[in-house]
Design an enzyme around this catalytic site. Structure first.
Site, PDB file in Angstrom:
ATOM      1  N   HIS A  98       0.979  -1.281  -0.021  1.00 28.10           N
ATOM      2  CA  HIS A  98      -0.066  -0.092  -0.102  1.00 28.10           C
ATOM      3  C   HIS A  98       1.009   1.233  -0.127  1.00 28.10           C
ATOM      4  CE1 HIS A  98       0.650  -0.950   4.322  1.00 28.10           C
ATOM      5  NE2 HIS A  98       0.545   0.245   4.561  1.00 28.10           N
ATOM      6  N   HIS A 100       0.854   5.375   1.077  1.00 20.16           N
ATOM      7  CA  HIS A 100       0.510   6.255   1.902  1.00 20.16           C
ATOM      8  C   HIS A 100       0.440   7.402   1.253  1.00 20.16           C
ATOM      9  CE1 HIS A 100       0.416   4.161   6.099  1.00 20.16           C
ATOM     10  NE2 HIS A 100       1.475   3.541   5.591  1.00 20.16           N
TER      11      HIS A 100
HETATM   12  P1  5GP Z   1       1.963   0.629   7.526  1.00 19.03           P
HETATM   13  O1  5GP Z   1       2.830   0.896   8.871  1.00 19.03           O
HETATM   14  O2  5GP Z   1       1.794  -1.074   7.211  1.00 19.03           O
HETATM   15  O3  5GP Z   1       2.450   0.989   6.471  1.00 19.03           O
HETATM   16  O4  5GP Z   1       0.532   1.124   7.571  1.00 19.03           O
HETATM   17  C1  5GP Z   1      -0.730   0.627   7.721  1.00 19.03           C
HETATM   18  C2  5GP Z   1      -1.659   1.630   8.094  1.00 19.03           C
HETATM   19  O5  5GP Z   1      -2.792   1.097   7.821  1.00 19.03           O
HETATM   20  C3  5GP Z   1      -1.742   2.530   9.044  1.00 19.03           C
HETATM   21  O6  5GP Z   1      -1.511   3.965   8.800  1.00 19.03           O
HETATM   22  C4  5GP Z   1      -2.912   2.307   9.775  1.00 19.03           C
HETATM   23  O7  5GP Z   1      -3.609   3.550  10.406  1.00 19.03           O
HETATM   24  C5  5GP Z   1      -3.755   1.788   8.734  1.00 19.03           C
HETATM   25  N1  5GP Z   1      -4.943   0.905   9.209  1.00 19.03           N
HETATM   26  C6  5GP Z   1      -4.620  -0.222   9.739  1.00 19.03           C
HETATM   27  N2  5GP Z   1      -5.983  -1.014  10.067  1.00 19.03           N
HETATM   28  C7  5GP Z   1      -6.930  -0.359   9.354  1.00 19.03           C
HETATM   29  C8  5GP Z   1      -8.272  -0.166   8.920  1.00 19.03           C
HETATM   30  O8  5GP Z   1      -8.875  -1.203   9.374  1.00 19.03           O
HETATM   31  N3  5GP Z   1      -8.652   0.455   8.280  1.00 19.03           N
HETATM   32  C9  5GP Z   1      -8.249   1.655   7.839  1.00 19.03           C
HETATM   33  N4  5GP Z   1      -8.883   2.445   6.826  1.00 19.03           N
HETATM   34  N5  5GP Z   1      -6.808   1.710   7.982  1.00 19.03           N
HETATM   35  C10 5GP Z   1      -6.077   0.870   8.612  1.00 19.03           C
END
Ligand code: 5GP
Ligand code: ZN
Length: 136
Positions: A98, A100
Protein backbone atom coordinates in the site's frame (compact mmCIF):
# COMPACT_ATOMS: atom_id res chain seq x y z
CA UNK A 1 -6.31 -15.14 4.27
CA UNK A 2 -6.10 -13.34 7.58
CA UNK A 3 -5.00 -9.98 6.13
CA UNK A 4 -6.85 -6.80 7.11
CA UNK A 5 -6.44 -5.20 3.69
CA UNK A 6 -7.57 -8.35 1.87
CA UNK A 7 -10.63 -8.30 4.13
CA UNK A 8 -11.27 -4.63 3.30
CA UNK A 9 -10.93 -5.40 -0.41
CA UNK A 10 -13.42 -8.28 -0.09
CA UNK A 11 -15.78 -5.93 1.77
CA UNK A 12 -15.63 -7.97 4.99
CA UNK A 13 -14.39 -4.95 6.95
CA UNK A 14 -15.97 -1.53 6.31
CA UNK A 15 -13.82 1.30 4.99
CA UNK A 16 -14.13 4.85 3.75
CA UNK A 17 -13.74 4.01 0.09
CA UNK A 18 -12.54 6.82 -2.19
CA UNK A 19 -11.81 5.00 -5.43
CA UNK A 20 -11.40 1.51 -6.84
CA UNK A 21 -10.47 -0.16 -10.08
CA UNK A 22 -9.24 -3.60 -11.15
CA UNK A 23 -5.79 -2.99 -9.63
CA UNK A 24 -6.28 -0.93 -6.50
CA UNK A 25 -8.54 0.36 -3.79
CA UNK A 26 -8.07 3.80 -2.20
CA UNK A 27 -9.43 4.40 1.31
CA UNK A 28 -8.97 6.88 4.13
CA UNK A 29 -6.50 5.69 6.78
CA UNK A 30 -8.42 4.90 9.97
CA UNK A 31 -5.69 6.50 12.10
CA UNK A 32 -4.51 9.47 10.02
CA UNK A 33 -1.33 11.47 10.59
CA UNK A 34 -3.10 14.27 8.68
CA UNK A 35 -6.75 14.62 7.71
CA UNK A 36 -7.14 13.14 4.26
CA UNK A 37 -4.30 10.60 4.84
CA UNK A 38 -5.11 8.04 2.18
CA UNK A 39 -4.03 4.48 1.51
CA UNK A 40 -3.80 3.19 -2.05
CA UNK A 41 -3.97 -0.58 -1.60
CA UNK A 42 -3.02 -3.14 -4.22
CA UNK A 43 -6.00 -5.37 -4.99
CA UNK A 44 -3.64 -8.33 -5.15
CA UNK A 45 -1.90 -9.40 -1.98
CA UNK A 46 1.81 -8.67 -2.34
CA UNK A 47 3.55 -8.56 1.05
CA UNK A 48 5.78 -5.67 -0.02
CA UNK A 49 6.86 -3.49 -2.96
CA UNK A 50 9.45 -5.85 -4.47
CA UNK A 51 7.06 -8.81 -4.36
CA UNK A 52 4.97 -7.16 -7.08
CA UNK A 53 6.21 -7.56 -10.66
CA UNK A 54 7.16 -4.29 -12.40
CA UNK A 55 4.07 -4.44 -14.64
CA UNK A 56 1.83 -4.61 -11.56
CA UNK A 57 3.67 -1.65 -10.06
CA UNK A 58 3.09 0.34 -13.23
CA UNK A 59 -0.65 -0.23 -12.96
CA UNK A 60 -0.55 0.44 -9.22
CA UNK A 61 1.16 3.79 -9.73
CA UNK A 62 -1.28 4.79 -12.47
CA UNK A 63 -4.05 4.52 -9.92
CA UNK A 64 -1.82 6.14 -7.32
CA UNK A 65 -1.23 9.12 -9.59
CA UNK A 66 -4.97 9.73 -9.97
CA UNK A 67 -5.65 9.38 -6.26
CA UNK A 68 -2.69 11.60 -5.26
CA UNK A 69 -4.07 14.40 -7.45
CA UNK A 70 -7.53 14.04 -5.91
CA UNK A 71 -6.20 14.01 -2.33
CA UNK A 72 -4.14 17.15 -2.96
CA UNK A 73 -7.03 18.96 -4.65
CA UNK A 74 -9.75 17.72 -2.31
CA UNK A 75 -7.90 18.64 0.87
CA UNK A 76 -6.40 21.86 -0.46
CA UNK A 77 -2.94 20.51 0.42
CA UNK A 78 0.10 22.70 -0.14
CA UNK A 79 2.32 19.64 -0.36
CA UNK A 80 2.20 15.90 0.24
CA UNK A 81 4.30 12.93 1.26
CA UNK A 82 4.19 9.60 -0.56
CA UNK A 83 5.35 6.67 1.49
CA UNK A 84 5.62 2.91 1.13
CA UNK A 85 6.84 1.10 4.25
CA UNK A 86 8.43 -2.26 3.47
CA UNK A 87 8.88 -4.83 6.22
CA UNK A 88 8.72 -4.39 9.94
CA UNK A 89 12.08 -2.65 10.43
CA UNK A 90 10.84 0.08 8.04
CA UNK A 91 7.60 0.57 9.95
CA UNK A 92 5.32 -1.69 7.90
CA UNK A 93 2.54 -2.99 10.11
CA UNK A 94 0.26 -4.50 7.48
CA UNK A 95 2.20 -6.75 5.09
CA UNK A 96 0.06 -6.00 2.04
CA UNK A 97 1.41 -3.49 -0.52
CA UNK A 98 0.00 0.00 0.00
CA UNK A 99 0.98 3.59 -0.68
CA UNK A 100 0.43 6.29 1.94
CA UNK A 101 -0.65 9.65 0.53
CA UNK A 102 -0.26 12.30 3.23
CA UNK A 103 -1.55 15.81 2.51
CA UNK A 104 0.56 18.57 4.03
CA UNK A 105 0.07 22.22 4.92
CA UNK A 106 2.73 24.80 5.76
CA UNK A 107 3.29 24.76 9.51
CA UNK A 108 1.25 21.58 10.11
CA UNK A 109 3.88 20.38 12.60
CA UNK A 110 4.00 16.82 11.23
CA UNK A 111 7.52 15.41 11.56
CA UNK A 112 9.11 12.25 10.27
CA UNK A 113 11.98 11.17 12.49
CA UNK A 114 14.97 11.30 10.15
CA UNK A 115 18.38 10.73 11.66
CA UNK A 116 20.85 11.91 9.01
CA UNK A 117 24.55 11.34 9.60
CA UNK A 118 27.66 11.40 7.41
CA UNK A 119 29.33 8.25 6.07
CA UNK A 120 32.50 7.10 7.79
CA UNK A 121 35.61 7.37 5.59
CA UNK A 122 35.38 5.09 2.50
CA UNK A 123 31.89 3.77 3.30
CA UNK A 124 30.00 5.80 0.66
CA UNK A 125 32.11 4.36 -2.17
CA UNK A 126 31.76 0.83 -0.74
CA UNK A 127 27.97 1.03 -0.55
CA UNK A 128 27.67 2.60 -4.01
CA UNK A 129 29.77 -0.26 -5.41
CA UNK A 130 27.64 -2.93 -3.71
CA UNK A 131 24.40 -1.38 -4.98
CA UNK A 132 25.71 -1.02 -8.55
CA UNK A 133 26.90 -4.65 -8.50
CA UNK A 134 23.37 -5.71 -7.53
CA UNK A 135 21.62 -4.02 -10.46
CA UNK A 136 20.03 -6.50 -12.87
P1 5GP B 1 1.91 0.51 7.46
O1 5GP B 1 2.56 0.84 8.76
O2 5GP B 1 1.70 -0.97 7.30
O3 5GP B 1 2.61 1.13 6.29
O4 5GP B 1 0.51 1.24 7.50
C1 5GP B 1 -0.69 0.62 7.81
C2 5GP B 1 -1.74 1.71 7.92
O5 5GP B 1 -3.02 1.11 7.88
C3 5GP B 1 -1.67 2.52 9.21
O6 5GP B 1 -1.49 3.90 8.88
C4 5GP B 1 -3.01 2.25 9.89
O7 5GP B 1 -3.53 3.40 10.52
C5 5GP B 1 -3.87 1.80 8.75
N1 5GP B 1 -4.93 0.85 9.13
C6 5GP B 1 -4.78 -0.23 9.93
N2 5GP B 1 -5.95 -0.91 10.03
C7 5GP B 1 -6.85 -0.23 9.28
C8 5GP B 1 -8.24 -0.42 9.01
O8 5GP B 1 -8.89 -1.37 9.46
N3 5GP B 1 -8.84 0.48 8.19
C9 5GP B 1 -8.15 1.55 7.65
N4 5GP B 1 -8.84 2.37 6.87
N5 5GP B 1 -6.84 1.76 7.90
C10 5GP B 1 -6.20 0.89 8.71
ZN1 ZN C 1 -3.65 -8.92 1.93
Amino acid sequence: MDCIFCKIIRGEIPSSKLYEDENCLAILDINPVAFGHTLVISRRHYPEFLDAPPEAMTEFMKTGYKVIGAVVKGTGAEGYNLLVNNNRCAGQVIPHLHLHVIPRKNGDGLRFEWNPRPYPEGEMEKIAKAIKASLP
